[in-house]
Design a protein around this motif. Sequence first.
Motif, mmCIF file in Angstrom:
data_model
loop_
_atom_site.group_PDB
_atom_site.id
_atom_site.type_symbol
_atom_site.label_atom_id
_atom_site.label_comp_id
_atom_site.label_asym_id
_atom_site.label_seq_id
_atom_site.Cartn_x
_atom_site.Cartn_y
_atom_site.Cartn_z
ATOM 1 N N ALA A 265 74.969 8.768 -17.809
ATOM 2 C CA ALA A 265 74.174 7.442 -17.723
ATOM 3 C C ALA A 265 74.738 6.891 -16.432
ATOM 4 C CB ALA A 265 74.972 6.880 -18.860
ATOM 5 N N CYS A 266 76.106 7.222 -15.870
ATOM 6 C CA CYS A 266 76.482 6.650 -14.618
ATOM 7 C C CYS A 266 75.966 7.276 -13.579
ATOM 8 C CB CYS A 266 78.207 6.977 -14.376
ATOM 9 S SG CYS A 266 79.249 6.389 -15.781
ATOM 10 N N ALA A 267 75.344 8.504 -13.634
ATOM 11 C CA ALA A 267 74.645 9.121 -12.367
ATOM 12 C C ALA A 267 73.365 8.242 -12.325
ATOM 13 C CB ALA A 267 74.415 10.629 -12.523
ATOM 14 N N GLU A 268 72.694 8.012 -13.470
ATOM 15 C CA GLU A 268 71.324 7.318 -13.349
ATOM 16 C C GLU A 268 71.512 5.921 -12.747
ATOM 17 O OE1 GLU A 268 68.067 6.095 -16.663
ATOM 18 O OE2 GLU A 268 69.473 7.640 -17.074
ATOM 19 N N ALA A 269 72.710 5.339 -13.047
ATOM 20 C CA ALA A 269 73.191 3.771 -12.648
ATOM 21 C C ALA A 269 73.519 3.980 -11.248
ATOM 22 C CB ALA A 269 73.917 3.406 -13.649
ATOM 23 N N GLY A 270 73.717 5.207 -10.726
ATOM 24 C CA GLY A 270 74.140 5.075 -9.184
ATOM 25 C C GLY A 270 75.508 5.034 -9.031
ATOM 26 N N VAL A 271 76.287 5.225 -10.183
ATOM 27 C CA VAL A 271 77.787 5.003 -10.173
ATOM 28 C C VAL A 271 78.379 6.298 -10.247
ATOM 29 C CG1 VAL A 271 79.821 4.305 -11.685
ATOM 30 C CG2 VAL A 271 77.917 3.014 -11.686
ATOM 31 N N PRO A 272 79.553 6.433 -9.091
ATOM 32 C CA PRO A 272 80.038 7.739 -8.656
ATOM 33 C C PRO A 272 81.102 8.112 -9.936
ATOM 34 C CG PRO A 272 81.143 6.032 -7.453
ATOM 35 C CD PRO A 272 79.697 5.312 -7.890
ATOM 36 N N VAL A 273 81.226 9.145 -10.213
ATOM 37 C CA VAL A 273 82.141 9.816 -11.326
ATOM 38 C C VAL A 273 82.805 10.773 -10.855
ATOM 39 C CG1 VAL A 273 81.944 10.833 -13.651
ATOM 40 C CG2 VAL A 273 80.283 9.116 -13.084
ATOM 41 N N THR A 274 84.192 10.758 -11.225
ATOM 42 C CA THR A 274 85.149 11.876 -11.136
ATOM 43 C C THR A 274 85.545 12.413 -12.408
ATOM 44 O OG1 THR A 274 86.079 10.772 -9.099
ATOM 45 C CG2 THR A 274 87.242 12.451 -10.402
ATOM 46 N N VAL A 275 85.508 13.696 -12.593
ATOM 47 C CA VAL A 275 85.805 14.401 -13.902
ATOM 48 C C VAL A 275 87.135 15.154 -13.604
ATOM 49 C CG1 VAL A 275 84.993 16.059 -15.693
ATOM 50 C CG2 VAL A 275 83.324 14.682 -14.444
ATOM 51 N N VAL A 276 87.937 14.735 -14.624
ATOM 52 C CA VAL A 276 89.352 15.275 -14.651
ATOM 53 C C VAL A 276 89.267 16.159 -15.915
ATOM 54 C CG1 VAL A 276 91.743 15.263 -14.366
ATOM 55 C CG2 VAL A 276 90.147 13.591 -13.242
ATOM 56 N N PRO A 277 89.439 17.414 -15.809
ATOM 57 C CA PRO A 277 89.613 18.294 -17.194
ATOM 58 C C PRO A 277 90.776 18.111 -17.863
ATOM 59 C CG PRO A 277 88.517 19.626 -15.304
ATOM 60 C CD PRO A 277 89.033 18.366 -14.862
ATOM 61 N N GLY A 278 90.692 18.237 -19.101
ATOM 62 C CA GLY A 278 91.929 18.137 -19.827
ATOM 63 C C GLY A 278 92.238 19.253 -20.663
ATOM 64 N N VAL A 279 93.245 19.425 -21.204
ATOM 65 C CA VAL A 279 93.795 20.549 -21.988
ATOM 66 C C VAL A 279 93.260 20.332 -23.276
ATOM 67 C CG1 VAL A 279 95.912 21.781 -23.142
ATOM 68 C CG2 VAL A 279 96.136 20.563 -20.813
ATOM 69 N N THR A 280 92.265 21.187 -23.653
ATOM 70 C CA THR A 280 91.423 20.965 -24.909
ATOM 71 C C THR A 280 92.170 21.276 -26.045
ATOM 72 O OG1 THR A 280 89.647 21.785 -26.276
ATOM 73 C CG2 THR A 280 90.511 23.418 -24.555
ATOM 74 N N SER A 281 91.978 20.425 -27.308
ATOM 75 C CA SER A 281 92.835 20.915 -28.444
ATOM 76 C C SER A 281 92.326 22.160 -29.130
ATOM 77 C CB SER A 281 92.600 19.464 -29.404
ATOM 78 O OG SER A 281 91.462 19.466 -29.781
ATOM 79 N N ALA A 282 91.269 22.672 -28.881
ATOM 80 C CA ALA A 282 90.840 23.675 -29.616
ATOM 81 C C ALA A 282 91.758 24.910 -29.074
ATOM 82 C CB ALA A 282 89.263 24.041 -28.915
ATOM 83 N N PHE A 283 92.237 25.069 -28.264
ATOM 84 C CA PHE A 283 93.316 26.115 -27.907
ATOM 85 C C PHE A 283 94.732 25.741 -27.988
ATOM 86 C CE2 PHE A 283 89.555 27.859 -24.988
ATOM 87 C CZ PHE A 283 88.671 28.510 -26.150
#
Length: 403
Positions: A265-283
């Motif tokens: 959604a942000c990319a389509e709107a031209g908004v820059p995005v930074t993704v910071v992975p997290g410690v998943t609760s699955a493990f």
Amino acid sequence: MATQSDKHYLAGLDLAGRRVVVVGAGPVAQRRLPRLIGAGAAVEVVAPAATPAVEALADAGEITWHRREYRAGDLDGAWYAVAATSDDAVNAAVGEEAERDRVFCVRSDDAAQGTAVTPAVAEHDGLLLGVLAGGKPRRSAGVRDGLLEALQSGVVDEHAEPPAPGVALIGGGPGAPDLITVRGRRLLAKADVVLTDHLAPRELLEELGSHVEVVDVSKIPYGRAANQSVINEHLIEAARAGKFVVRLKGGDPYVFGRGFEELLACAEAGVPVTVVPGVTSAFSAPAMAEVPVTHRGVAHEVVVVSGHVAPDDERSLVDWPALAQLSGTLVLLMAVQRIEAFAEVLIKHGRPADTPVAVVQEASTESQQSVHTTLAQAAEDVRNADVKPPAVVVIGPVAGLKH
């Protein structure tokens, strides 16, 4: 030689290409060498023997090693010296030569007898931190560690400029505030607007400045829920208004967290995005309950499954009969309400009824509780224990391992 005072003048030495002599090649010298090498110094080590690590530095050409005892004149042309032998008399001789030749010298055996001391040092994002505490190394190391942690967490911001407008999708981890990543905490501290939910570590919000706008977009299981399109719109509008926006989630944004939907959604709107992975609760949730999702000779596969719809729901994309044939570990997220249906379909298609099951609620928080049961008994035991979301269900032999 004059005794060194506890008042020092802290300066940054440019040792690049300049001769530095280290007398001694034991564990103390081994600790001092990497930073001298990193500073670009022309390091020469004088010692008849060396630790394997120091010898490896010499073999790699990072230092010059003179394999002999120290002798007078070894400091000729040196800009800096380190006396780091196990012989106090040798260290004293090095210090005396350094005093005569006006070469600053660190004495590893008796810091007060040297003309320089080594500060507690750390590096962070282009910053070099050095702390001196008047001959109290534990104090200087403690202050150094505290400053480093504050910089890494974002509590102390070394950048004067505010971040550019945009969005950061940050995984907050399973629940405990100190299980967010260093990068995630640093970016959170820079936020103008934070969109968060009930799964994100709520204690982190207390650290935010009073100017930060916090928006609750909780999607509470089986209760009220913020529409995803509304969340997307809020992210975009705030970023377009010149804000740095953080979308703080529990676990990892890309593990059933709709993070990629928000990125699109942000990319389509031209908004820059930074993704910071997290410690998943699955493990991490099973780990907090001392349940490994893999173990040698027990489980060679792990499958993470969303339990937000029932097995017979037309929206389900899960091949439950195929999963039932696996002998490894199944990790079910968002599965507490429908655990009876999941257990039934797995048993129906071949998973043994006595397969161990562990259910971990609110892992890493003060409210953490665990239920150990079997596939056949899971639904009843979960009800009896009054387990509520968020909880992670682990199915497989690993759930029955004991230590």
